[in-house]
Design an enzyme around this catalytic site. Structure first.
Site, PDB file in Angstrom:
ATOM      1  N   HIS A 108       0.935  -1.054   0.083  1.00 19.16           N
ATOM      2  CA  HIS A 108      -0.024  -0.077  -0.039  1.00 19.16           C
ATOM      3  C   HIS A 108       0.779   1.340  -0.136  1.00 19.16           C
ATOM      4  CE1 HIS A 108      -4.203  -1.345   1.608  1.00 19.16           C
ATOM      5  NE2 HIS A 108      -4.136  -1.114   0.396  1.00 19.16           N
ATOM      6  N   ASP A 110       0.942   4.133   1.443  1.00 18.51           N
ATOM      7  CA  ASP A 110       1.329   4.617   2.421  1.00 18.51           C
ATOM      8  C   ASP A 110       2.574   3.898   3.352  1.00 18.51           C
ATOM      9  OD1 ASP A 110      -0.818   2.888   3.083  1.00 18.51           O
ATOM     10  OD2 ASP A 110      -1.179   3.523   5.070  1.00 18.51           O
ATOM     11  N   HIS A 111       2.864   2.872   2.794  1.00 15.03           N
ATOM     12  CA  HIS A 111       4.232   2.045   3.216  1.00 15.03           C
ATOM     13  C   HIS A 111       5.108   1.966   2.353  1.00 15.03           C
ATOM     14  CE1 HIS A 111       1.595   0.519   6.777  1.00 15.03           C
ATOM     15  NE2 HIS A 111       0.791   1.070   5.905  1.00 15.03           N
ATOM     16  N   HIS A 196      -4.707  -8.610   5.609  1.00 18.06           N
ATOM     17  CA  HIS A 196      -4.850  -7.260   5.444  1.00 18.06           C
ATOM     18  C   HIS A 196      -5.702  -7.304   3.829  1.00 18.06           C
ATOM     19  CE1 HIS A 196      -4.355  -3.113   5.534  1.00 18.06           C
ATOM     20  NE2 HIS A 196      -3.435  -2.817   4.448  1.00 18.06           N
ATOM     21  N   ASP A 219       0.059  -3.661   8.300  1.00 12.28           N
ATOM     22  CA  ASP A 219      -1.344  -3.296   8.640  1.00 12.28           C
ATOM     23  C   ASP A 219      -2.101  -4.773   8.640  1.00 12.28           C
ATOM     24  OD1 ASP A 219      -0.927  -0.649   8.121  1.00 12.28           O
ATOM     25  OD2 ASP A 219      -1.826  -0.491   6.309  1.00 12.28           O
ATOM     26  N   HIS A 289       0.189   4.307  13.035  1.00 17.97           N
ATOM     27  CA  HIS A 289      -0.502   4.049  11.805  1.00 17.97           C
ATOM     28  C   HIS A 289      -1.947   4.513  12.431  1.00 17.97           C
ATOM     29  CE1 HIS A 289      -2.811   2.262   8.466  1.00 17.97           C
ATOM     30  NE2 HIS A 289      -1.562   2.166   7.975  1.00 17.97           N
TER      31      HIS A 289
HETATM   32 ZN    ZN Z   1      -1.302   1.519   5.716  1.00 14.68          ZN
HETATM   33 ZN    ZN Z   2      -2.277  -1.288   3.876  1.00 15.21          ZN
END
Ligand code: ZN
Ligand code: ZN
Length: 324
Positions: A108, A110-111, A196, A219, A289
């Site tokens: 993802h 955001d990672h 996830h 996550d 997070h």
């Molecule tokens: Zn995330």
């Molecule tokens: Zn994620």
């Protein structure tokens, strides 16, 4: 999987406060946090620094996207590279030129948005060794395409600035199942599959050093794989959502009709995170997070109270640039 016995020279990172510089760049609120967490470290042994504690892909003013770093015997082990990760390393006084290992929990943005940029930014900061990166497929393709995207700039800087070619320095390793990921003289890294959806595979990582064990959930919903991986760990750095605040969050984000469904079905609430910590028997739970990442009405006490519903150990409400 890889076993390395080659020692990396032990170095002390430059420590000290950069609060004055930060003051001109950050909002008042973030500055107050940074001043608190950037006091010179007196800790010896393995260090954990939270570079980014916000969840989700939307940039905001309160928290950087996900990134954390374990420093063992002077070697940084970067876990996730959300947007802004390299600059946060600079704020945390971690020399980018000392980059050696990167671990990505899942793909993802955001990672991993700044995965390639961390490598690139290390290179222009003087890095010329070897970087080994670990993560789920397609990390090899992501690495290759990043280097191709930036080939024009890279190829100009090699002769123009006298830099060594970057491509041969970068070694991505794809992992598709849990187990031992890396073992060096200083650190043993183990991964476990987490839940996830729809991202698969997604991993949690455990770092065991001579003096500390630190687990990053990545996550995930509460899941057995993570609980098993985190058994007895000193620190569990775990993602968290505040479910009662999601409706308010979604009202601020246009064109995201199915987002609520995703958040609830693939993350861990601030109540359940305490259950996970309890079942894993960890000493300290570090919340990170945060979703929502930028709702200032959510106080530390509110996050803490939820996590403590089931967990009796220590709970730390993570903040960007906090050292633990
Ligand atoms: Zn995330
Ligand atoms: Zn994620």
């Amino acid at each position: 999987m890889e076993k390395e016995r080659k020692g990396v020279s032990r170095r002390q990172f430059i420590k000290g406060s950069v609060a004055v510089t930060l003051g001109s760049l950050m909002s008042k609120e973030v500055f107050a946090q940074a001043k608190e967490v950037l006091a010179p470290s007196k800790k010896s042994g393995t260090r954990l620094i939270l570079l980014g504690t916000g969840g989700g892909p939307r940039p905001n003013k309160m928290r950087n996207q996900s990134s954390w770093v374990v420093i063992a015997d002077g070697v940084p082990y970067v876990v996730d590279c959300g947007g802004g990760a390299s600059r946060q390393m600079v704020f945390a006084n971690i020399p980018l030129a000392k980059l050696r290992y990167i671990f990505i929990t899942h793909h993802h943005s955001d990672h991993n948005l700044e995965y390639g940029n961390v490598i690139y930014n290390a290179w222009v900061s003087g890095f010329k060794g070897r970087v080994d990166t670990y993560g789920p497929p397609p990390i090899e393709k992501i690495t290759k395409l990043f280097l191709e995207t930036n080939a024009y700039d890279i190829n100009i800087r090699i002769p123009d600035e006298g830099r060594s070619p970057l491509v041969p320095m970068v070694h991505p390793h794809e992992i598709s199942k849990g187990g031992l990921v890396l073992e060096t003289d200083n650190v043993k890294v183990t991964a476990a599959l987490v839940n996830h959806p729809p991202v698969e595979p997604a991993f949690a990582y455990r770092f065991d050093t001579s003096d500390r064990s630190i687990v990053f959930s990545g996550d995930t919903t509460p899941c057995d794989g993570l609980i098993k991986l985190a058994q007895g760990a000193d620190l569990l750095v775990h993602e968290v959502i505040h479910k009662p605040s999601l409706a308010k969050l979604l009202a601020r984000i246009p064109n995201a009709d199915k987002l609520l469904e995703h958040i609830v079905g693939s993350h861990t609430t601030h109540i359940d995170v305490g259950k996970v910590a309890k079942e894993a028997g960890v000493k300290t739970l570090v919340l990170t997070h945060f979703v929502p990442a930028d709702d200032s009405s959510l106080t530390d006490e509110m996050w803490m109270e939820g996590a403590k519903t089931h967990f009796e150990g220590k709970v730390i409400v993570g903040k960007d640039l906090m050292e633990i």
